[in-house]
Each structure stands twice: as C-alpha cells, then as structure tokens.
Design a protein around this motif. Sequence first.
Motif, PDB file in Angstrom:
ATOM      1  N   TYR A 124       0.808  -1.217   0.000  1.00  0.00           N
ATOM      2  CA  TYR A 124       0.000   0.000   0.000  1.00  0.00           C
ATOM      3  C   TYR A 124       0.846   1.274   0.000  1.00  0.00           C
ATOM      4  O   TYR A 124       0.314   2.382  -0.019  1.00  0.00           O
ATOM      5  CB  TYR A 124      -0.893   0.016   1.238  1.00  0.00           C
ATOM      6  N   LEU A 125       2.176   1.166   0.022  1.00  0.00           N
ATOM      7  CA  LEU A 125       3.041   2.349   0.075  1.00  0.00           C
ATOM      8  C   LEU A 125       2.891   3.193  -1.188  1.00  0.00           C
ATOM      9  O   LEU A 125       2.720   2.674  -2.285  1.00  0.00           O
ATOM     10  CB  LEU A 125       4.502   1.936   0.237  1.00  0.00           C
ATOM     11  N   THR A 126       2.975   4.495  -1.012  1.00  0.00           N
ATOM     12  CA  THR A 126       2.935   5.393  -2.160  1.00  0.00           C
ATOM     13  C   THR A 126       4.272   5.348  -2.904  1.00  0.00           C
ATOM     14  O   THR A 126       5.270   4.822  -2.395  1.00  0.00           O
ATOM     15  CB  THR A 126       2.679   6.835  -1.706  1.00  0.00           C
ATOM     16  N   GLU A 127       4.278   5.901  -4.120  1.00  0.00           N
ATOM     17  CA  GLU A 127       5.509   5.941  -4.917  1.00  0.00           C
ATOM     18  C   GLU A 127       6.605   6.718  -4.181  1.00  0.00           C
ATOM     19  O   GLU A 127       7.774   6.334  -4.171  1.00  0.00           O
ATOM     20  CB  GLU A 127       5.224   6.587  -6.277  1.00  0.00           C
ATOM     21  N   GLU A 128       6.197   7.792  -3.530  1.00  0.00           N
ATOM     22  CA  GLU A 128       7.167   8.605  -2.791  1.00  0.00           C
ATOM     23  C   GLU A 128       7.753   7.829  -1.614  1.00  0.00           C
ATOM     24  O   GLU A 128       8.960   7.909  -1.352  1.00  0.00           O
ATOM     25  CB  GLU A 128       6.479   9.878  -2.289  1.00  0.00           C
ATOM     26  N   GLU A 129       6.927   7.072  -0.906  1.00  0.00           N
ATOM     27  CA  GLU A 129       7.413   6.275   0.220  1.00  0.00           C
ATOM     28  C   GLU A 129       8.355   5.169  -0.247  1.00  0.00           C
ATOM     29  O   GLU A 129       9.372   4.893   0.387  1.00  0.00           O
ATOM     30  CB  GLU A 129       6.230   5.683   0.981  1.00  0.00           C
ATOM     31  N   ARG A 130       8.027   4.555  -1.377  1.00  0.00           N
ATOM     32  CA  ARG A 130       8.912   3.513  -1.913  1.00  0.00           C
ATOM     33  C   ARG A 130      10.251   4.103  -2.342  1.00  0.00           C
ATOM     34  O   ARG A 130      11.299   3.498  -2.133  1.00  0.00           O
ATOM     35  CB  ARG A 130       8.223   2.802  -3.080  1.00  0.00           C
ATOM     36  N   GLU A 131      10.224   5.285  -2.932  1.00  0.00           N
ATOM     37  CA  GLU A 131      11.476   5.950  -3.307  1.00  0.00           C
ATOM     38  C   GLU A 131      12.302   6.276  -2.069  1.00  0.00           C
ATOM     39  O   GLU A 131      13.528   6.156  -2.084  1.00  0.00           O
ATOM     40  CB  GLU A 131      11.165   7.232  -4.082  1.00  0.00           C
ATOM     41  N   ASN A 132      11.613   6.648  -1.007  1.00  0.00           N
ATOM     42  CA  ASN A 132      12.302   6.982   0.242  1.00  0.00           C
ATOM     43  C   ASN A 132      13.008   5.760   0.828  1.00  0.00           C
ATOM     44  O   ASN A 132      14.152   5.825   1.265  1.00  0.00           O
ATOM     45  CB  ASN A 132      11.286   7.534   1.241  1.00  0.00           C
ATOM     46  N   VAL A 133      12.321   4.616   0.804  1.00  0.00           N
ATOM     47  CA  VAL A 133      12.902   3.384   1.340  1.00  0.00           C
ATOM     48  C   VAL A 133      14.080   2.913   0.490  1.00  0.00           C
ATOM     49  O   VAL A 133      15.095   2.431   1.016  1.00  0.00           O
ATOM     50  CB  VAL A 133      11.829   2.275   1.418  1.00  0.00           C
ATOM     51  N   CYS A 134      13.964   3.086  -0.834  1.00  0.00           N
ATOM     52  CA  CYS A 134      14.980   2.546  -1.761  1.00  0.00           C
ATOM     53  C   CYS A 134      16.109   3.516  -2.062  1.00  0.00           C
ATOM     54  O   CYS A 134      16.989   3.203  -2.879  1.00  0.00           O
ATOM     55  CB  CYS A 134      14.309   2.142  -3.066  1.00  0.00           C
ATOM     56  N   SER A 135      16.096   4.678  -1.437  1.00  0.00           N
ATOM     57  CA  SER A 135      17.077   5.712  -1.791  1.00  0.00           C
ATOM     58  C   SER A 135      18.522   5.304  -1.504  1.00  0.00           C
ATOM     59  O   SER A 135      19.457   5.879  -2.057  1.00  0.00           O
ATOM     60  CB  SER A 135      16.745   7.009  -1.048  1.00  0.00           C
ATOM     61  N   VAL A 136      18.722   4.301  -0.659  1.00  0.00           N
ATOM     62  CA  VAL A 136      20.093   3.897  -0.313  1.00  0.00           C
ATOM     63  C   VAL A 136      20.698   2.944  -1.338  1.00  0.00           C
ATOM     64  O   VAL A 136      21.907   2.712  -1.339  1.00  0.00           O
ATOM     65  CB  VAL A 136      20.124   3.222   1.077  1.00  0.00           C
ATOM     66  N   LEU A 137      19.865   2.372  -2.208  1.00  0.00           N
ATOM     67  CA  LEU A 137      20.358   1.378  -3.163  1.00  0.00           C
ATOM     68  C   LEU A 137      21.156   2.052  -4.275  1.00  0.00           C
ATOM     69  O   LEU A 137      20.688   3.021  -4.887  1.00  0.00           O
ATOM     70  CB  LEU A 137      19.200   0.584  -3.757  1.00  0.00           C
TER      71      LEU A 137
END
Length: 541
Positions: A426-439
């Motif tokens: 259910y995460l938004t696109e912005e939240e997913r980008e936030n989680v994946c920003s370290v990759l």
Amino acid sequence: MKSDMLEFPSVDKATMKSNRCVVLPANVPMIAHSLKRKNQNWIARANSANDLIIQIGDSNFHLHKLAMVSRSEYLNRLVLTRANNIEDNTTTTTTIRIDNLPGGRKTLELVVKFCYGWKFDMTKSNIASLYSAANFLEMSEEIEQQNLISMTESFLTFLLFSSWKDTFCILKSCESISHWAKELQIVKRCSEAIAWKSCAIQNVQSKTNNPWWFEDVSLLRIDHFIEVIQLIKKRGMKSNLVGSCIQYWTTKWFSEVTLGFDHNVTPKHMTIKLHRVSIECLIKMLPIEENSVSCNFLLQLLKVGMVLKINDELLCVVERRVVLMLEQCSVQDLLVKNHGDKDSLYDVDVVVKVLQCYVCGMSSNHAAKLQTVGRLVDGYLSQVARDQRVKVESFKLLVEALPQNARDFDDNLYRAIDMYLKAHPYLTEEERENVCSVLEYHRLSQEARMHVMKNDRLPLKLSTQFVLLEQVNMSWTMASNGSYCQRTRTQTNIRVSKDFNRQMNHEIKVMRKDVEMMKSQLLDLNTCKMKIQKQLKICTH
C-alpha cells in the motif's frame, strides 16, 4: 525449643505444615473469662468492670488497665498522662486512641490475649506485625519477665533459621508495616537469611541457569528484592546468577500487562512513578561483569526506560553496555517485542537508537568488526521487514543506521528492502522511493541488478535508473572489448611483418583509425551520459 511460655513444634517435612508457636503466658495480673465481640466492640469479661478503652480504627476494645499496663510501658505512660489531666476524679474509665499500631486491629487482638493469659498462635504470617507491635507498645523484659518482645524475638529467629518458605512469608508480610519492619531490621534479617541460603544452594547445585529459588525471590517487592540482591552480591554469588535473577524478577513484574500501556487510558501517576523508580534501581543493581546479563534483556530495559522516561544518564549506561555486546550478538538478541495492539511485533526504534550510539563511538580501525555488525543488521532487517506494522520512517532509519563500509555489497540489504516492499504493497511511490534511496547500482551484484530491473515492486525511477546505467555499462564493455581486439591484431601483424616497411606503414594507418574510432566512441558515451542526466532531471521534477 520449649519453655513455660513457648511451645515450638518441629518441622513436619511429610505434611509440610507451617511452623507455629503456641503462647501460654504463665504469670498474668488478672484473668478475664472471655473476649467477646459485639459489632465493632471487643469486650473482656472479668469479675471487675472495664476501666480502659483502646480505640483503633473504628473498633473499640473494652479492657482492664491492670492487665494491659502491667505488660506495656507505652500504655502505662498514656494511662498515667490521662489520669493526671482528668479534673473529674469520678471518671474511672480511660480512653486511649492508637492510630498507628503495626498490624492494626488484628494484632491488637493478639496482644490483648497475651496480656490476659489466653492461648493464641504466633505464625509466619503474624510474627512480623506482632513483633513490631510489641516494640511499639514497649512490652520489654524491663517491665515484666517473659514479655511479648522476647517471645516474638525467639520465634522470629527460630523461623529465619529453620524454614526457607517461612522466611519469604515473613518478608511478604512486612509490606503492610514497612516502616517498623525496616526500623526493627526484620527486612534485613530476612534478606540475610535468604542470601545465606541461596549462596549455600549455589555451592551444591551444578546447574546455574534459573535455579528453583528464583521463583521465590521474584515474588518480593522491589525494595525487598533490592535488599536481597545487595546481600547476595556481597556474599560473592556469581555475577551471571545475579544477572539472571534480576532478569527473572523483571520479566515477572514488568509483564505484558504492565508494559502494554493503553494509550486511550491515562495510567495513574503514582504507578508510572513507581515503575520508573523500579527500573532505575534495577539498572543500578546490574552486575558490571561482562556477559553477566544478556543483550536482549538490556534492550528490554532500554525500551522500558525510554517509555517511562527514566534518568538520561542511566539510559546511556544501558546503551553503552549493549553497544559493547553488539559484535557478539545474534539476530534473536535484537528481537524486543512490543505489546500494543497497534505496534509492530518488534521494537525497531530501540535497535536504531543502539546502532546510532555504536556508530558514534566507532573507531577508525573498526572495519572488520563493523562488517560483523553489518551482517547482524541485515539479518535483523530481514526479520522485521515482513511485519506489516513496521513504519516506513523506522525501517528507513534502520537501513541507514550503518555507514556504507559496513557492507562489501548491498545484496542482503536489497533483499530486505524488497521483502519490506512486498509486505507493504500500500506504500505510495514517494514512500517507496524513500525506502529505496540507499540502493546504488555499483554496490549490487550482477544478479541483483537483473532482479532490480525486473522488480515491479520498486519505484519506477529506480528501475529506470538501473536500466540506463546497465546500458552505459554494456557500452563501456563493448568499447573496451573492441579496442582490445584491434590492438591485439595490430600487435600480431607488426611482429609478423616487421621486416616489411610497407606492411608497417599499413599497420600504422590501422592504428590511427583505431584511435579515431575510440574518440568517436568516447564522444557517443559522453552524449549518452548527458541524455541520462537529462532524463533523471525530468523524472525528479
């Protein structure tokens, strides 16, 4: 032990009957026929009229001065004081009110029976209050031989030396008479008996994990428990046993019910204050020896301390102890459960707090140990990623807690992030980008990169970025391979035809063409790079 005044029974191991002392006073100044109760009045019936009323709470004891003051210096003094203050000499009944007698009405009833010479039992349940009341009423040998202080003292000593269970019962009964129990050192004597016996048990037992006596000690109130632990430590008990005993007590008292504060109901202020003081005392009592307490228990203390907002210095003490143990920890050690219905299964924030403290205190030559912690955190990330109630902010803080050099490659980190995205669709696109920003592309293996480009759970921006970077990487590879083949062929031809000038000139021309081709390829790559940067800017905006 037996005398004209006391009858001590032997301990019946077969039936496990409680020790008791039958009191049979030999010399009494007067005999009453009975002590009858009528509503809230206790009336001693004798040949003479009652001339003393002792009020305690809402109860009135109608007694005789001679029987009571001959045993109690305290009552004798009060009666004389009342008599001197009474102007009307025709009044013969003296009324005395006592509000702070240890044990209250029930204990006074036993004292009255003792003073009148009636048979009654002293037991493990009433000995502490009776001994305290005897001292309160000043019923010593100085005023009368074989008085109540000496009686209760003898039986108390007998119980402390003869019975483990009775000692705990006595200590438990002290909770209602805390001031007198402490003043008369009943608590200290009970604690010394427990410490002596538990240390003796340790010397004869081979197993050291959670001995049977932990359960008895865990029933004690915090102040009595502290007294016992301090004396156990003085007697030299092993630090790991002391730590285990503290952990056992804490788990018993700070249960799920205690820690699961209902956010819709405000707990009583005194309850929270008591819990805060208890946790602070427990932290101060912890053995300082290494590995005397587990990492998981320290994290639980830290969690409770943060909830209760205990002293910051004590919180730092617990943090530093966990930090020093991190490199030897397993994932299970980091799993600290939450108890709220709306909380995540495990408390991620307390682990983040410890990791941040670890990084702050990390030395420059800590690379090998840091990677050990990195593997630990990756395992913990995989464990908590499946929990649908772990918040994005908490998970991201955990992902970013360690620096890049904690991992050689980020494949395990990527797997944990992917598991989190799968459990949180259910995460938004912005939240997913936030989680994946370290990759980062260059920190993943080729296999992981391929998975990223096919993974529809990842944000579109990241997938696009990886596809473009993969194309650039392939272009560089092809250019490098083409140049290598051309150079190899040229070098071979030169060696074969080095005697022929015409062939040499031809090869020189070929080499020039190679150089021109490389320049062209570099120009194409630069153009590709500019396009990628432009596309990334468009995606960002």
